[in-house]
Design an enzyme around this catalytic site. Structure first.
Site, PDB file in Angstrom:
ATOM      1  N   HIS A 225     -11.486  -1.629  -1.289  1.00  0.00           N
ATOM      2  CA  HIS A 225     -11.334  -2.367  -2.571  1.00  0.00           C
ATOM      3  C   HIS A 225     -12.259  -3.593  -2.696  1.00  0.00           C
ATOM      4  O   HIS A 225     -11.868  -4.721  -2.456  1.00  0.00           O
ATOM      5  CB  HIS A 225      -9.885  -2.718  -2.882  1.00  0.00           C
ATOM      6  CG  HIS A 225      -9.034  -3.328  -1.823  1.00  0.00           C
ATOM      7  ND1 HIS A 225      -9.433  -4.354  -1.011  1.00  0.00           N
ATOM      8  CD2 HIS A 225      -7.752  -3.045  -1.464  1.00  0.00           C
ATOM      9  CE1 HIS A 225      -8.442  -4.695  -0.212  1.00  0.00           C
ATOM     10  NE2 HIS A 225      -7.424  -3.905  -0.454  1.00  0.00           N
ATOM     11  N   ASP A 283      -5.307   2.272  -5.736  1.00  0.00           N
ATOM     12  CA  ASP A 283      -4.539   1.341  -4.895  1.00  0.00           C
ATOM     13  C   ASP A 283      -3.167   1.091  -5.521  1.00  0.00           C
ATOM     14  O   ASP A 283      -2.631  -0.009  -5.475  1.00  0.00           O
ATOM     15  CB  ASP A 283      -5.303   0.019  -4.710  1.00  0.00           C
ATOM     16  CG  ASP A 283      -4.720  -0.854  -3.602  1.00  0.00           C
ATOM     17  OD1 ASP A 283      -3.887  -0.366  -2.812  1.00  0.00           O
ATOM     18  OD2 ASP A 283      -5.100  -2.042  -3.536  1.00  0.00           O
TER      19      ASP A 283
END
Length: 394
Positions: A225, A283
């Site tokens: 991320h 996510d």
């Protein structure tokens, strides 16, 4: 429908591995893609089940979400087969046909339970839902300085022996590990992961640019991320972010909800990294597809409103991003093409996970993991290994 029949999705735009067919068709037989062509090439067989649409409908390969914790009140850390089944049943609604069940920093016992459960589920799963193609171990081998929503009390130094125990518990199904390579023994674990064909991903890391370089030498090939949980960009210290921009050895995850990073930063990353190296992820956590409220993440309460999931102190705690919204947002923020989207949602993750021989593109002989999008890029239908797993209601 006769189980021995073929499904033909007809008169659509097909985004195949090597070309885009404006008036195309695709044939699915026995879980595989068996024909792709222009509609004038199609020869109907007696048992063919034809779904005729229009060229405004687009057929793309199913998304592979390499970083997803949960959805629809289920989480990989629940450690139950039912939780993974719920995830697998729900994700086709957003165009995801494969995913890595992602753990988080917790007690060794909780992590091991989740790994054992996911490994067993992978061995026994059926073909009608999204496929768990492995496990993403996010933490606990991360930097306390960059914990984000990972509980600091359970963070520990990278440990090859412990990882070996966990990989055994998981039946060998851990495919990707997020770690901070600058921590003690971080490079040793990175090297071991590379040797055993597990993707070593730099994330929740305070590494300097040079330390990222050392990690790449040791075998790191992925960034977790982008922007979140990492040393940022400084003109005298490029950090993890600078390395993600500049090092071609790295695939780079990005959460494109417009919250984890501003739309302008998505465009900046895309312009620098391009669709050749970027991987879209969600996510997401258990609150996705649920109403606003308070939910659990690793024993911590998470407050969810229409767009955002946060801990009590305001720290972002995963997302409630749906993959088809990630696609729309990314196209809006960057002006990229749907061909670029296919690279970032399917081809790149398949290549990174060593699955490109069976997944990640529309090609004869590959798994029939297929998503039909309408003119608004909403998911109309999703096929998981040739089975209709989701169909939008009128």
């Amino acid at each position: 429908m006769d189980t021995h029949s073929s499904i033909i999705i007809y008169n659509v735009t097909v985004y195949s591995e090597n070309q885009t067919l404006k008036n195309g068709y695709i044939k699915l037989t026995n879980k595989k893609i068996t024909e792709i062509g222009e509609i004038h090439q199609y020869v109907r067989q007696p048992k063919d089940h034809v779904i005729e649409l229009s060229p405004s409908y687009k057929v793309i390969p199913g998304a592979i979400d390499v970083h997803i914790h949960g959805v629809n009140n289920a989480d990989a850390m629940d450690g139950t087969a039912e939780a993974l089944k719920t995830m697998a049943r729900t994700l086709p609604k957003e165009g995801t046909t494969s995913f890595l069940a992602t753990t988080m920093t917790q007690s060794n016992e909780a992590v091991e339970k989740a790994l054992h459960n996911a490994g067993a589920y992978i061995e026994e799963q059926t073909s009608t839902d999204a496929e768990v193609v492995g496990i993403h171990l996010e933490g606990p081998f991360i930097s306390p300085k960059r914990a984000g929503a990972q509980p600091p009390t359970h963070i520990q130094d990278p440990n090859v022996a412990l990882f070996q125990e966990w990989q055994k518990a998981a039946g060998g199904h851990i495919k990707l590990v997020t770690l901070a390579p600058e921590q003690p023994n971080g490079l040793a674990l990175t090297s071991y992961l590379k040797e055993t064909n597990v993707v070593a991903s730099i994330g929740h890391s305070d590494s300097t640019y040079d330390q990222v370089g050392e990690a790449i030498e040791a075998g790191a090939s992925h960034i977790t991320h982008l922007y979140n949980g990492m040393r940022g960009l400084h003109h005298r210290e490029p950090g993890v972010l600078g390395a993600a921009y500049l090092r071609d050895e790295l695939f780079v995850e990005l959460i494109t909800d417009g919250i984890h990073c501003r739309p302008e930063m998505v465009k900046l990353a895309y312009d620098q990294i391009t669709s050749e190296r970027m991987i879209l992820i969600t996510d997401s956590l258990r609150a996705k597809w649920l109403k606003n409220g308070t939910y659990d993440l690793g024993g911590q309460p998470v407050h969810v409103n229409d767009t955002t999931a946060t801990l009590a102190d305001g720290t972002l705690a995963g997302s409630i991003l749906k993959m088809n919204d990630a696609i729309k947002n990314t196209m809006s923020f960057t002006n990229c093409s749907l061909e670029d989207i296919v690279k970032m949602t399917a081809e790149n993750p398949a290549k990174q996970l060593n699955l490109f021989d069976t997944k990640g593109s529309l090609k004869i002989g590959k798994d029939a993991d297929i998503v039909v999008l309408n003119e608004n890029l909403d998911v109309e239908m999703t096929f998981c290994r040739g089975t209709l797993s989701f169909q939008k209601e009128d």
